[in-house]
Design an enzyme around this catalytic site. Structure first.
Site, short mmCIF file in Angstrom:
data_model
loop_
_atom_site.label_atom_id
_atom_site.label_comp_id
_atom_site.label_asym_id
_atom_site.label_seq_id
_atom_site.Cartn_x
_atom_site.Cartn_y
_atom_site.Cartn_z
N HIS A 160 52.99 30.70 40.56
CA HIS A 160 53.22 32.23 40.07
C HIS A 160 53.57 33.12 41.37
O HIS A 160 53.47 32.76 42.52
CB HIS A 160 51.93 32.88 39.34
N LYS A 175 49.69 37.75 41.88
CA LYS A 175 48.79 37.08 41.17
C LYS A 175 47.37 36.97 41.80
O LYS A 175 47.38 36.47 42.62
CB LYS A 175 49.13 36.10 40.14
#
Length: 268
Positions: free
Chosen positions: A156, A160
């Protein structure tokens, strides 16, 4: 069916903007409210301006006023904020779609209790493709139940804040359940140093964070002489937004209950 009046939490963030764009693009939903945290520089601005146009809905911090105009709130924020929004939805009888991840066990219990009064779709990933992968993983794990080591790899963007991702954890849960294992007892989150030989019942997780990666997930079944990989890669956040709208439609005539995207898509 009449239009679903949708409120969006965290409306100025990347996911919030995508949700607003998705709502404005379909004929069976309308944007009822756009919410942001106090102190946001976007308060008072037209929510449509985030996409370069105007829609007549001003971004606000007043959750009660916003929900009084809405049938459903879609929330992809953070656990603490989501729980505050949950309390307001429960009080006002507004449906709730939760795409937020990183909840503790105790926080999940609060969501379960609220679902006695209002309908809630709570899922680690709203994308239809990801939920198809959950189903494929269940089938694959039951077939590959001997002689295959299982590893979950996810990537990600740098912003995040939780790891592994909620989607990766759910993938691990699906595989563990299919194999008759308990994920908390067999999961390993990263390896370092002299780890010894890999136990055959272990499910490993590897996490990558960097750049603007929207979300990549792979479950690897590694056997002797072969590897099976089931992968989902997201090129944008729109699939999550479109899935959240499907969840809102699914709840439209429901009174209470806790659901996930497997319910929404009829995959039970």
């Amino acid at each position: 069916m009449s239009k679903i009046r949708v409120a969006i939490a965290g409306s100025s963030g990347r996911m919030g903007r995508t949700l607003i764009e998705a709502v404005l693009a379909v004929p069976d939903a309308e944007l009822a409210a756009a919410l942001e945290h106090p102190g946001s520089p976007f308060i008072g601005k037209d929510a449509g301006e985030l996409m370069g146009s105007r829609c007549g809905i001003s971004i606000s911090t007043d959750i009660d006023a916003a929900l009084s105009q809405a049938d459903c709130l879609i929330d992809f924020t953070r656990p603490e904020g989501t729980l505050q929004h949950l309390a307001a939805c429960r009080k006002l009888g507004v449906h709730l779609v939760i795409g937020t991840t990183g909840f503790s066990v105790e926080q999940k219990q609060v969501i379960e209790e609220a679902a006695r009064d209002i309908p809630i779709v709570f899922a680690p990933n709203m994308a239809v493709g990801v939920n198809a992968v959950f189903k494929l993983l269940d089938v694959a794990a039951r077939i590959l139940n001997q002689g295959y080591d299982v590893e979950v790899i996810e990537a990600h963007h740098r912003h995040k804040v939780d790891a592994p991702s909620g989607t990766a954890l759910r993938m691990g849960e699906v595989v563990a359940e299919a194999l008759g294992r308990s994920l908390p007892e067999c999961a390993v989150y990263g390896r370092e140093g002299h780890t010894g030989e890999r136990p055959p019942t272990q499910i490993g997780f590897s996490t990558i964070r960097g750049g603007d990666i929207v979300g990549d997930h792979t479950v690897l079944f590694a056997g002797t002489g072969e590897r099976i990989e089931i992968t989902h890669k997201s090129a944008s956040r729109m699939p999550y937004a479109q899935g959240a709208l499907r969840a809102a439609r699914f709840m439209h005539n429901k009174k209470q209950g806790l659901f996930d995207m497997q319910d929404v898509l009829g995959l039970r």
